[in-house]
Scaffold this motif. Sequence first.
Motif, PDB file in Angstrom:
ATOM      1  N   CYS A  92       1.434  24.328 -27.620  1.00 15.01           N
ATOM      2  CA  CYS A  92       1.175  24.664 -29.021  1.00 15.01           C
ATOM      3  C   CYS A  92       2.228  25.637 -29.552  1.00 15.01           C
ATOM      4  O   CYS A  92       2.465  26.690 -28.972  1.00 15.01           O
ATOM      5  CB  CYS A  92      -0.215  25.264 -29.175  1.00 15.01           C
ATOM      6  SG  CYS A  92      -0.550  25.820 -30.859  1.00 15.01           S
ATOM      7  N   SER A  93       2.819  25.265 -30.663  1.00 13.92           N
ATOM      8  CA  SER A  93       3.875  26.109 -31.232  1.00 13.92           C
ATOM      9  C   SER A  93       3.306  27.430 -31.728  1.00 13.92           C
ATOM     10  O   SER A  93       4.039  28.400 -31.880  1.00 13.92           O
ATOM     11  CB  SER A  93       4.555  25.367 -32.371  1.00 13.92           C
ATOM     12  OG  SER A  93       3.608  25.048 -33.363  1.00 13.92           O
ATOM     13  N   MET A  94       2.017  27.461 -31.988  1.00 16.16           N
ATOM     14  CA  MET A  94       1.396  28.692 -32.474  1.00 16.16           C
ATOM     15  C   MET A  94       0.531  29.340 -31.396  1.00 16.16           C
ATOM     16  O   MET A  94      -0.261  30.223 -31.686  1.00 16.16           O
ATOM     17  CB  MET A  94       0.530  28.402 -33.718  1.00 16.16           C
ATOM     18  CG  MET A  94       1.319  27.910 -34.911  1.00 16.16           C
ATOM     19  SD  MET A  94       2.449  29.153 -35.571  1.00 16.16           S
ATOM     20  CE  MET A  94       4.034  28.362 -35.291  1.00 16.16           C
ATOM     21  N   CYS A 122      -3.286  26.990 -37.067  1.00 20.59           N
ATOM     22  CA  CYS A 122      -2.618  25.713 -36.781  1.00 20.59           C
ATOM     23  C   CYS A 122      -1.708  25.304 -37.940  1.00 20.59           C
ATOM     24  O   CYS A 122      -2.068  25.431 -39.103  1.00 20.59           O
ATOM     25  CB  CYS A 122      -3.672  24.640 -36.536  1.00 20.59           C
ATOM     26  SG  CYS A 122      -3.029  22.975 -36.386  1.00 20.59           S
ATOM     27  N   ILE A 123      -0.527  24.793 -37.601  1.00 24.14           N
ATOM     28  CA  ILE A 123       0.403  24.326 -38.627  1.00 24.14           C
ATOM     29  C   ILE A 123       0.583  22.811 -38.568  1.00 24.14           C
ATOM     30  O   ILE A 123       1.501  22.271 -39.172  1.00 24.14           O
ATOM     31  CB  ILE A 123       1.772  25.027 -38.511  1.00 24.14           C
ATOM     32  CG1 ILE A 123       2.364  24.812 -37.112  1.00 24.14           C
ATOM     33  CG2 ILE A 123       1.634  26.520 -38.792  1.00 24.14           C
ATOM     34  CD1 ILE A 123       3.807  25.267 -36.988  1.00 24.14           C
ATOM     35  N   ARG A 124      -0.289  22.117 -37.813  1.00 21.90           N
ATOM     36  CA  ARG A 124      -0.260  20.654 -37.716  1.00 21.90           C
ATOM     37  C   ARG A 124       1.117  20.120 -37.295  1.00 21.90           C
ATOM     38  O   ARG A 124       1.635  19.178 -37.888  1.00 21.90           O
ATOM     39  CB  ARG A 124      -0.630  20.010 -39.060  1.00 21.90           C
ATOM     40  CG  ARG A 124      -1.921  20.497 -39.664  1.00 21.90           C
ATOM     41  CD  ARG A 124      -3.145  19.934 -38.999  1.00 21.90           C
ATOM     42  NE  ARG A 124      -4.334  20.232 -39.788  1.00 21.90           N
ATOM     43  CZ  ARG A 124      -5.140  21.277 -39.576  1.00 21.90           C
ATOM     44  NH1 ARG A 124      -4.897  22.119 -38.582  1.00 21.90           N
ATOM     45  NH2 ARG A 124      -6.191  21.471 -40.350  1.00 21.90           N
ATOM     46  N   CYS A 125       1.683  20.759 -36.276  1.00 22.68           N
ATOM     47  CA  CYS A 125       3.002  20.324 -35.824  1.00 22.68           C
ATOM     48  C   CYS A 125       2.897  19.126 -34.895  1.00 22.68           C
ATOM     49  O   CYS A 125       3.866  18.422 -34.671  1.00 22.68           O
ATOM     50  CB  CYS A 125       3.717  21.467 -35.123  1.00 22.68           C
ATOM     51  SG  CYS A 125       2.987  21.882 -33.530  1.00 22.68           S
ATOM     52  N   ALA A 126       1.724  18.922 -34.306  1.00 19.14           N
ATOM     53  CA  ALA A 126       1.463  17.778 -33.416  1.00 19.14           C
ATOM     54  C   ALA A 126       2.049  17.930 -32.018  1.00 19.14           C
ATOM     55  O   ALA A 126       2.040  16.972 -31.251  1.00 19.14           O
ATOM     56  CB  ALA A 126       1.932  16.457 -34.035  1.00 19.14           C
ATOM     57  N   ALA A 127       2.544  19.097 -31.680  1.00 18.53           N
ATOM     58  CA  ALA A 127       3.053  19.282 -30.315  1.00 18.53           C
ATOM     59  C   ALA A 127       1.945  19.045 -29.293  1.00 18.53           C
ATOM     60  O   ALA A 127       2.193  18.545 -28.198  1.00 18.53           O
ATOM     61  CB  ALA A 127       3.631  20.689 -30.150  1.00 18.53           C
ATOM     62  N   CYS A 128       0.714  19.388 -29.658  1.00 17.91           N
ATOM     63  CA  CYS A 128      -0.392  19.211 -28.700  1.00 17.91           C
ATOM     64  C   CYS A 128      -0.683  17.731 -28.454  1.00 17.91           C
ATOM     65  O   CYS A 128      -1.114  17.357 -27.369  1.00 17.91           O
ATOM     66  CB  CYS A 128      -1.637  19.960 -29.172  1.00 17.91           C
ATOM     67  SG  CYS A 128      -2.179  19.558 -30.839  1.00 17.91           S
ATOM     68  N   LEU A 176      -6.671  26.134 -27.754  1.00 16.25           N
ATOM     69  CA  LEU A 176      -7.534  24.988 -28.044  1.00 16.25           C
ATOM     70  C   LEU A 176      -8.607  24.787 -26.982  1.00 16.25           C
ATOM     71  O   LEU A 176      -9.766  24.524 -27.331  1.00 16.25           O
ATOM     72  CB  LEU A 176      -6.681  23.720 -28.194  1.00 16.25           C
ATOM     73  CG  LEU A 176      -5.803  23.659 -29.434  1.00 16.25           C
ATOM     74  CD1 LEU A 176      -4.674  22.663 -29.235  1.00 16.25           C
ATOM     75  CD2 LEU A 176      -6.614  23.260 -30.648  1.00 16.25           C
ATOM     76  N   VAL A 230      -5.760  18.907 -31.483  1.00 18.36           N
ATOM     77  CA  VAL A 230      -6.068  19.580 -32.743  1.00 18.36           C
ATOM     78  C   VAL A 230      -7.228  18.878 -33.436  1.00 18.36           C
ATOM     79  O   VAL A 230      -8.150  19.520 -33.957  1.00 18.36           O
ATOM     80  CB  VAL A 230      -4.816  19.706 -33.654  1.00 18.36           C
ATOM     81  CG1 VAL A 230      -4.070  18.397 -33.745  1.00 18.36           C
ATOM     82  CG2 VAL A 230      -5.188  20.163 -35.039  1.00 18.36           C
TER      83      VAL A 230
HETATM   84  S1  SF4 Z   1       0.269  22.217 -31.279  1.00 13.40           S
HETATM   85 FE1  SF4 Z   1      -0.942  23.915 -32.130  1.00 13.40          FE
HETATM   86  S2  SF4 Z   1      -0.135  24.200 -34.198  1.00 13.40           S
HETATM   87 FE2  SF4 Z   1       0.588  22.210 -33.489  1.00 13.40          FE
HETATM   88  S3  SF4 Z   1      -0.958  20.743 -34.240  1.00 13.40           S
HETATM   89 FE3  SF4 Z   1      -1.566  21.304 -32.158  1.00 13.40          FE
HETATM   90  S4  SF4 Z   1      -2.955  23.035 -32.461  1.00 13.40           S
HETATM   91 FE4  SF4 Z   1      -1.867  22.800 -34.364  1.00 13.40          FE
END
Ligand code: SF4
Lengths: 261, 514
Positions: free
Chosen positions: B372-374, B312-318, B378, B341
Motif C-alpha cells: 500500500c502506497s499509503m 486511501c488514494i485508490r492507487c490499486a497497488a494492493c 488493510l 481496498v
Molecule cells: S494500495 Fe492502499 S492506497 Fe492504494 S488502493 Fe490499496 S488501500 Fe488504497
Amino acid sequence: MKTAAEDRFFRRLRTALGHAPDLSRDATQLFAQGPSADELQMLDRIDGRSAADRRRLLERLIEAGTPINLRVVPVFDPAAAREGIAAVVAEKRPEWGEAKSVAAWRHPLIDRLGLEGALARRQVPLRITDPIAPGAGAGRECDRAQRDRQRAAVIASFIGVTGADFCLAETATLVLRNRPGQPRSVALVPSIHIAVITLDQVLADMKELFALLRWAERFRPEGLSNYMSLISGPSKTADIEATMVHGAHGPREVHLFVITG
Amino acid sequence: MSDISTEKYVAEARRGIADPVLRRSLASLQERFGRGTAAAYLQLPEGPDLRVTAHAIREKAVAHLDVLLETLAATIRRNGGHVFFAATAKDAVDYCLEVARRNQVRLVVKGKSMVTEEIGLNPALAAAGIEAVETDLGEYIIQLAGEKPSHIIAPAIHKTRNEVADLFAAKLGIRRTTSPPELTQAARKALREKFLTADMGTSGVNMACAESGHITTVSNEGNIRMATTLPRVHVAFMGMERIVARLDEYEIILRLLCRGASVQTIGTYVSFVGGPRQQGDSDGPEEFHLVVVDNGRSRILADPQFREMLCCIRCAACLNICPVYGKIGGHAYGFAYSGPVGAVVTPLLTGVNRAKDLCRGETLCGACKDACSMDIDLPRMLLALREKLAYGDAAWQVEPASRIEGLAYRGWSWLIRRRTVYEMALKLAATGQRLLPRAGAMIRRLPPPIHGWTQSRDLHPLAEQTFMERWRKRKAPSNARVNSEWAKKNPTGEPGSEGCGGGEGLGDEDGRRG
Ligand code: SF4
C-alpha cells in the motif's frame, strides 16, 4: 452561496470528527506560514546554480526523457530551435487530413524564434493564439467568436508549439501555467507537441517547483494559476494486454528544444 | 446508486478462477506491477518509509477534513467555480443532471473516475437521455462491451486483444485487427470526434490541495485533459476524503500514487484545476463544478476503527499484489472497488452483511499492507469487519453472519482460559479425530458445520502428544539447558507441532478435491 444542504454536510462532518457541529474551525495551523529551512535552502540552490550545474540538469533531463519517449534537443540559440522545429514540420505527416498547419502560443520566447517566415517558406501556415480581447459589454457571448476561431485553428493543426514555465529534470516534466494567449489545447489537441524553453528554466524536481511557486517573490503572485499542467512525454496507454502504445488521446510525439546559449 | 452485486462474490469468484485467460492476464499484471512497485518504493530517495510519512499526511488531512474542504471550496468559488457538497450518491447525480439540463447537454465525455462508478452516474445520464462516453481506453472498451471495470487502474485487464478486436470490428465498423497500436488508433479516432463535440466533460479527482485551491487529475492517455479542456462544462467528482493540506505534502502523495498505480515516477499528465477559464483565456470550460461526495464516508470517518481507510488514494497497488484478487479478478467484488481496498471499502459503503463474503474471502496474508502506497493496515480492518460479522454490531447495523460462529468463538475463548478443561478437550479431539477420513497423514474432511474448511484443503491432525505434555516429561532445571538439549536433539530446530497450519481463503488453483 452556502445552502442548508451544505450546512448539514459540514455538521455531519464535524460530528464525525468529534467537533462541535456548528463551529467552523481555524485552518491556519494546517498551512505553512513561510518557507521551511529546507525550502529556503532549495531556493538558494536554484538561485546559485552555475552554468555547469545547469548542464548537469540538462543531462539528467535527457536521460529521464529517453524511457518516456520525450525527445530533448539542446540547441544553442533561437535560430537553431527554429530550424529544428522547421525540420519536424517538414518531416512529419499530418494525422487527420492532408494539409499541414501549425498552431503556436503568443509567447515572448516563441515570438523570438521567427517561426512565421521559416514555415511560410515551406507553405505551412502558422496560427498564433493571441489573447482573447474582451468584447464590448460583459458576459461570455461577446468574445465567443474569437474563441471559436482559435479553437478551430488549434484543432486543424497537426503540430502545436508552446513555451513552458519550467521543466523538471528528474521526471522530464514540462510545467505549463495557464495564461491568456497560451491555451492549453495547443499542447494537447495537435498530434505533435513541440515545446521550447531556455536552460535556466530547468529545475531539478517537483519539490523545487513547489518551493518556487509557493515562496519565490517572482512566482508567488501567479502561483499555480487557475490551470497548471505537468506533461511528461507523449500520451500513452497500455490498456490492451498491457502493450505500450504512444498517442492514446494526447500528442503522439513531444519534442523539447532547450536553448542553451 | 449503481448496481451492486457483492452478494454474488462466491459464485463470481469461482467463475474467475475457472477462466484461464483471465488468470493469465492477472498473473502477468501482478508479475509486472506487484514486483515493480516494491522496487520503486525502494528506489525513493527517502526509501519505502516515505509511505509512513504519507500515511501521517493523509491521517492529518482526514482529521481536519472540515477545514480543508472549506478552504478548498472558498478558493474555487473565488475563482468562479461552483462547489457542491453531496450527502448521498443521489444528491451528487441529481446535481450533475441539473447542470446538464441547464446547459442543454447532449453528450458527456467522461474521464476515468471510480467515484462516478460508485454513485452510478452513467445509468442516470442514460436515463435522462444523455449520451455518456467513457474515454479512458480501458473504460471505453468495457463500455462498448457492456461490462464493468475489473481493476481500478486497468479496468479492461480481463479483456484480450482478440476480444477487443471483435468488439471494435463490430461496434466501430473497422477492419478486424488484433494489433494494440491499430486498435488504440481506432479508439483515438472515434473518441476525438466525441471530445470535439461534447458539451460536458466529467472527471474524478486524484487528490485536491487545500492550500493552493486546486483539484488534480492524473492520466497517461490525456483523455482527462481533453475531457476537461474542450467541452463547455467540466464537472469533477471527488470522494470527500481526497484532499491534502499543502503542496509539499501533495508532492509526496503524488510520487507514491504514480509508483503504486503503475510503477511510474510520474503520470504523463498531471493537471491542477482551480476553476473555469479566466478572462482572456481562449480555452478551458466556461463552467467548472466540483462535487464533493460523502455517500457513507462520514460514517467511516466517525469510527476510529475504520477512519484509516479514508487515507486511501485508490492507487490499486494492493490489487496488484493480492493473491486473492490475482486469482478471482475484479468482477467478483461486485462494486466499483475491487481487491483488498474493495474488501474493506465496499462493506463499509454498501453494508457489511451484504458484502460479507468480500472481507471473508481475503487471506489476511498482509501483502496488501506492504504494497500500500499509503501504508494502510488493510488486514487489521478486514479482521475488524469479520469481528463485526461474528458478533454483530448495532452501530453498523450488522447482523451476526452466523450465530454458530459467534457461539463457537465465545466457547473457544472460554475454553482456552481453563487449562484442565482445555487439555481434556484436546485429548478428546485427538482421539476423536481418528474417525475422520484421512489422506496420508492429513485429515481430508471435517464434519459439519465446519466442513467448509476442508472443502479445498486438508487439515493437519492434532499431534499425539501436546507440546505441554512433552514439556512436562522433561525434567529441566533451567531453560537454558533445555534449550541447548533441544537443539542437540533436533538439529533442524523443528518443534513438535501442536496446532494446525494454513490460512483461510478460497482455495488454491488446483480446484477442490473430494
Ligand atoms: S494500495 Fe492502499 S492506497 Fe492504494 S488502493 Fe490499496 S488501500 Fe488504497
